[in-house]
Design an enzyme around this catalytic site. Sequence first.
Site, PDB file in Angstrom:
ATOM      1  N   ARG A 150      -9.355  -0.715   4.284  1.00 56.81           N
ATOM      2  CA  ARG A 150      -9.101  -0.431   2.873  1.00 56.81           C
ATOM      3  C   ARG A 150      -9.857  -1.371   1.947  1.00 56.81           C
ATOM      4  NH1 ARG A 150      -5.004   2.941   0.997  1.00 56.81           N
ATOM      5  NH2 ARG A 150      -3.660   3.842   2.609  1.00 56.81           N
ATOM      6  N   TYR A 185     -12.846  -4.363  -2.930  1.00 62.00           N
ATOM      7  CA  TYR A 185     -13.992  -3.937  -3.739  1.00 62.00           C
ATOM      8  C   TYR A 185     -14.982  -5.071  -3.978  1.00 62.00           C
ATOM      9  CZ  TYR A 185     -17.066  -1.679  -7.017  1.00 62.00           C
ATOM     10  OH  TYR A 185     -18.174  -1.184  -7.614  1.00 62.00           O
ATOM     11  N   LYS A 217      -0.033 -10.040   8.193  1.00 54.76           N
ATOM     12  CA  LYS A 217       0.133  -8.643   8.599  1.00 54.76           C
ATOM     13  C   LYS A 217      -1.240  -8.182   9.059  1.00 54.76           C
ATOM     14  CE  LYS A 217       1.018  -3.981   6.854  1.00 54.76           C
ATOM     15  NZ  LYS A 217       1.322  -3.133   5.666  1.00 54.76           N
ATOM     16  N   TYR A 245      -2.392 -10.286   4.268  1.00 56.07           N
ATOM     17  CA  TYR A 245      -2.488  -8.889   4.698  1.00 56.07           C
ATOM     18  C   TYR A 245      -3.954  -8.571   4.965  1.00 56.07           C
ATOM     19  CZ  TYR A 245      -1.871  -3.748   4.328  1.00 56.07           C
ATOM     20  OH  TYR A 245      -1.870  -2.396   4.560  1.00 56.07           O
ATOM     21  N   ILE A 270       5.261  -4.664   9.992  1.00 54.38           N
ATOM     22  CA  ILE A 270       5.467  -4.186   8.624  1.00 54.38           C
ATOM     23  C   ILE A 270       5.065  -2.727   8.664  1.00 54.38           C
ATOM     24  CG2 ILE A 270       4.777  -4.398   6.210  1.00 54.38           C
ATOM     25  CD1 ILE A 270       4.505  -7.410   6.676  1.00 54.38           C
ATOM     26  N   THR A 303       0.831  -1.206   0.000  1.00 53.52           N
ATOM     27  CA  THR A 303       0.000   0.000   0.000  1.00 53.52           C
ATOM     28  C   THR A 303       0.863   1.253   0.000  1.00 53.52           C
ATOM     29  OG1 THR A 303      -1.696  -1.163   1.253  1.00 53.52           O
ATOM     30  CG2 THR A 303      -1.815   1.234   1.244  1.00 53.52           C
ATOM     31  N   THR A 304       1.883   1.272   0.866  1.00 56.30           N
ATOM     32  CA  THR A 304       2.758   2.438   0.979  1.00 56.30           C
ATOM     33  C   THR A 304       3.554   2.662  -0.299  1.00 56.30           C
ATOM     34  OG1 THR A 304       2.945   1.857   3.317  1.00 56.30           O
ATOM     35  CG2 THR A 304       4.418   3.561   2.516  1.00 56.30           C
TER      36      THR A 304
END
Length: 300
Positions: free
Chosen positions: A140, A109, A164, A135, A212, A46-47
């Site tokens: 999100r 989504y 994570k 994850y 993380i 994501t980052t």
Amino acid sequence: MSIFKGSGVAIVTPMRDNGEVDYEGFAKLLEFQIAEGTDAIIVCGTTGESSTLTLEEHAEVIRYCVKTVAGRIPVVAGTGSNCTETAIHLSKEAQEAGADGLLLVSPYYNKATQNGLYAHFKAVADSVKLPIILYNVPSRTGCNIAPETILRLCTDVENIVGVKEASGNIGQIAHLAAIGAGMEEGHSKVDIYSGNDDQIVPIMSLGGIGVISVLGNVAPAQTHEICQKYLDGDAKGSCRMQLEAMELCNALFSEVNPIPVKKALSLMGMIGGTLRRPLTEMEPANVQRLEKAMRGYGLL
């Protein structure tokens, strides 16, 4: 098949003013991370703005990262997608590039049932030989991976080794730790990593083995030390460092990640702060808050 213990940095993908990936800047960041004691690089998460990288860019950033790190510390490649076939494609690319492990976000989504999540992750894992960290970030994705599903995957699928956990739900994480504990040689069946910098010590106190981290981009030595102190048995020292970092952790999430951390790296002179739309520049009031927190933490 554990991949690492300690602090893995969810590294940013620096961009040039024209929006192209800044590989020279990326190399600089990677060398900084290794020199400062980071335990693993997590690339294209994501980052790393993976959601706006093309498939070709995504694969190339992973290849470049693996080549530059050159085996000095593990490289974990983010290869998740809401499309199972895309996740399989990216995972195979990462394996071919020489990544040490994969990070797979839950489908976003379109979401999925728990059985759908199981089938998705198992299909990706069966397509490669690399160890995999799931994850879980429902804020999100709109989709929570239940503790029972995580344990089932880590039990049934040899190369799914951990998670994570960025749900922020300490009760849920404690439940996962409880149902996964007590296995042979006293080891849990699930390697749990904190996905939130403000919860490193709480999650490690439940049996987690590291983080993380977004914070690790700007304070890699300190983030490593928070984890290492806990792993070495100095829980009080680790807790003290966690609390000292709280103002900065909060400032780094005053806007959606990675807007603040890219601004922070720009303020440190490490990279330009360019983002890909729909992400936009940080609001001035939040920049002031970030600068204040960085000064207080000794980064400026």
